[in-house]
Design a protein around this motif. Sequence first.
Motif, short mmCIF file in Angstrom:
data_model
loop_
_atom_site.label_atom_id
_atom_site.label_comp_id
_atom_site.label_asym_id
_atom_site.label_seq_id
_atom_site.Cartn_x
_atom_site.Cartn_y
_atom_site.Cartn_z
N VAL A 1 16.91 33.31 41.76
CA VAL A 1 16.77 34.43 42.69
C VAL A 1 15.51 34.28 43.54
O VAL A 1 15.54 34.43 44.77
N VAL A 2 14.38 33.95 42.90
CA VAL A 2 13.12 33.81 43.63
C VAL A 2 13.19 32.63 44.61
O VAL A 2 12.69 32.71 45.73
N ALA A 3 13.83 31.53 44.19
CA ALA A 3 13.96 30.36 45.07
C ALA A 3 14.75 30.73 46.33
O ALA A 3 14.39 30.31 47.44
N GLU A 4 15.82 31.51 46.17
CA GLU A 4 16.60 31.91 47.34
C GLU A 4 15.79 32.83 48.26
O GLU A 4 15.80 32.66 49.48
N LEU A 5 15.10 33.78 47.67
CA LEU A 5 14.29 34.69 48.50
C LEU A 5 13.18 33.94 49.23
O LEU A 5 12.94 34.16 50.43
N LEU A 6 12.49 33.04 48.53
CA LEU A 6 11.44 32.25 49.18
C LEU A 6 12.02 31.32 50.23
O LEU A 6 11.42 31.12 51.29
N GLY A 7 13.19 30.77 49.94
CA GLY A 7 13.83 29.89 50.91
C GLY A 7 14.17 30.61 52.20
O GLY A 7 13.90 30.11 53.30
N ILE A 8 14.74 31.81 52.07
CA ILE A 8 15.10 32.59 53.26
C ILE A 8 13.85 33.04 54.00
O ILE A 8 13.77 32.95 55.24
N GLY A 9 12.84 33.52 53.26
CA GLY A 9 11.60 33.98 53.90
C GLY A 9 10.86 32.86 54.61
O GLY A 9 10.42 33.02 55.77
N SER A 10 10.73 31.71 53.96
CA SER A 10 10.04 30.58 54.59
C SER A 10 10.83 30.03 55.77
O SER A 10 10.25 29.61 56.78
N ALA A 11 12.16 30.04 55.66
CA ALA A 11 12.99 29.57 56.77
C ALA A 11 12.85 30.49 57.99
O ALA A 11 12.84 30.02 59.13
N TRP A 12 12.73 31.79 57.74
CA TRP A 12 12.53 32.71 58.87
C TRP A 12 11.21 32.40 59.58
O TRP A 12 11.16 32.37 60.81
N CYS A 13 10.17 32.16 58.81
CA CYS A 13 8.87 31.82 59.41
C CYS A 13 8.97 30.53 60.21
O CYS A 13 8.41 30.42 61.31
N MET A 14 9.68 29.55 59.68
CA MET A 14 9.85 28.30 60.39
C MET A 14 10.63 28.48 61.69
O MET A 14 10.24 27.99 62.74
N PRO B 1 16.49 23.71 47.16
CA PRO B 1 16.55 23.07 45.84
C PRO B 1 15.18 22.60 45.35
O PRO B 1 14.88 22.69 44.16
N GLY B 2 14.35 22.10 46.28
CA GLY B 2 13.00 21.70 45.90
C GLY B 2 12.18 22.87 45.39
O GLY B 2 11.41 22.74 44.42
N LEU B 3 12.33 24.02 46.04
CA LEU B 3 11.66 25.23 45.54
C LEU B 3 12.13 25.59 44.14
O LEU B 3 11.32 25.98 43.28
N ALA B 4 13.43 25.46 43.91
CA ALA B 4 13.96 25.76 42.57
C ALA B 4 13.38 24.82 41.52
O ALA B 4 13.05 25.25 40.40
N VAL B 5 13.25 23.53 41.88
CA VAL B 5 12.66 22.57 40.94
C VAL B 5 11.21 22.96 40.64
O VAL B 5 10.79 23.03 39.48
N GLY B 6 10.44 23.22 41.69
CA GLY B 6 9.03 23.56 41.49
C GLY B 6 8.84 24.83 40.70
O GLY B 6 8.04 24.88 39.74
N LEU B 7 9.58 25.88 41.06
CA LEU B 7 9.47 27.15 40.34
C LEU B 7 9.93 27.01 38.89
O LEU B 7 9.35 27.60 37.97
#
Length: 348
Positions: free
Chosen positions: A69-82, A280-286
């Motif tokens: 769940v956190v990986a998806e939220l961070l992925g969407i949030g970081s993608a919006w910033c990008m 997926p990289g975020l999921a691995v790290g988290l």
Amino acid sequence: MADVVGGLAVFAVVIAVGWLLVRAGAVPVGSDTVLTRVCFYAATPALLVTTLAGADLAAVASRGTAVAVVAELLGIGSAWCMQRLVLHREAAESMIGALASGYVNAANLGIPVLVLVLGDATAVAPILLLQLLVLTPITFTVLDAITRRGSPSRFATYTIPLRNPLVLAVLVGVLGNVSGFDLDAALRGHLAELLHTLGRIAVPLMMMSLGMSLAATRMRPPSALAAQRRARGGGAVGGAGAPDGVAVVSGVAVPAEPVHDAASRRALRWAVAWKLLVVPGLAVGLGLVAGLHGTALLMPVTTASLPTAQNVFMYASRYGVAKPLARDAVLLTTAGFVPVVLLAAAVL
């Protein structure tokens, strides 16, 4: 690893069977729509109810699901910033680009992939609830504010998630589990038998409908496809329509024309890379930070690797924003997620 490869091979064969049935004329073009609706309204809800009713809810609310769940939220949030700050896209376009980068196909592909890789689709429930009960209303609110496209039926729009059979199935399964309801004893076991029978056909029907949809799209020119969809009321599961020249069936949007302008192509490349590599990289790290290893880590990584959901294209169409990006992101990530899952299974 060999088991996963073998499972994916079976996965591919079932898709090929659906493709061949349409190409050979054994079933009519458009049959995939029927199969998709059977899955959406009957087979998949039954699978979710039986899975969650007998699941260990402590495992569902585990560190692995939290990481997913956190990986998806961070992925969407970081993608919006990008999309907004680096690519300088408009706010509404950035929202669609962010969703294309992280909003996963948890139902149509998530369930069969998790069954294949992990042997259990329980972990998909929190992701479904996050997306349908949290991300979808937030998306509608933001895009309504940006595009000023509020509608007189706004109540109906915002309550779509609560009328979604997948959400209802998750809630019923969880309530049955928490209340201690004996599904096997209900109606002398006939209720459980019915639900298990429907649930068993969910995964093969999803895969077969995907193959049918790909074959049907290649057999018809865009104009003919659009005409047929209009004739039968058009639209993907859930009632959202698709514009001319676009097929949205079996959870996959198949583009009829390319993205033309350079800015959109760049945004598309970033969205696809974000979905297949960064999330997926975020999921691995988290997961490593959370102390997960092996199969426990494979679950959130597999979930994060799932392709962009077709819902993103529906939202883009609803608000007339970044439709080509959303459409092509669904197709490209659907085609590209298998190598990512195979790599994750091999390593983990």
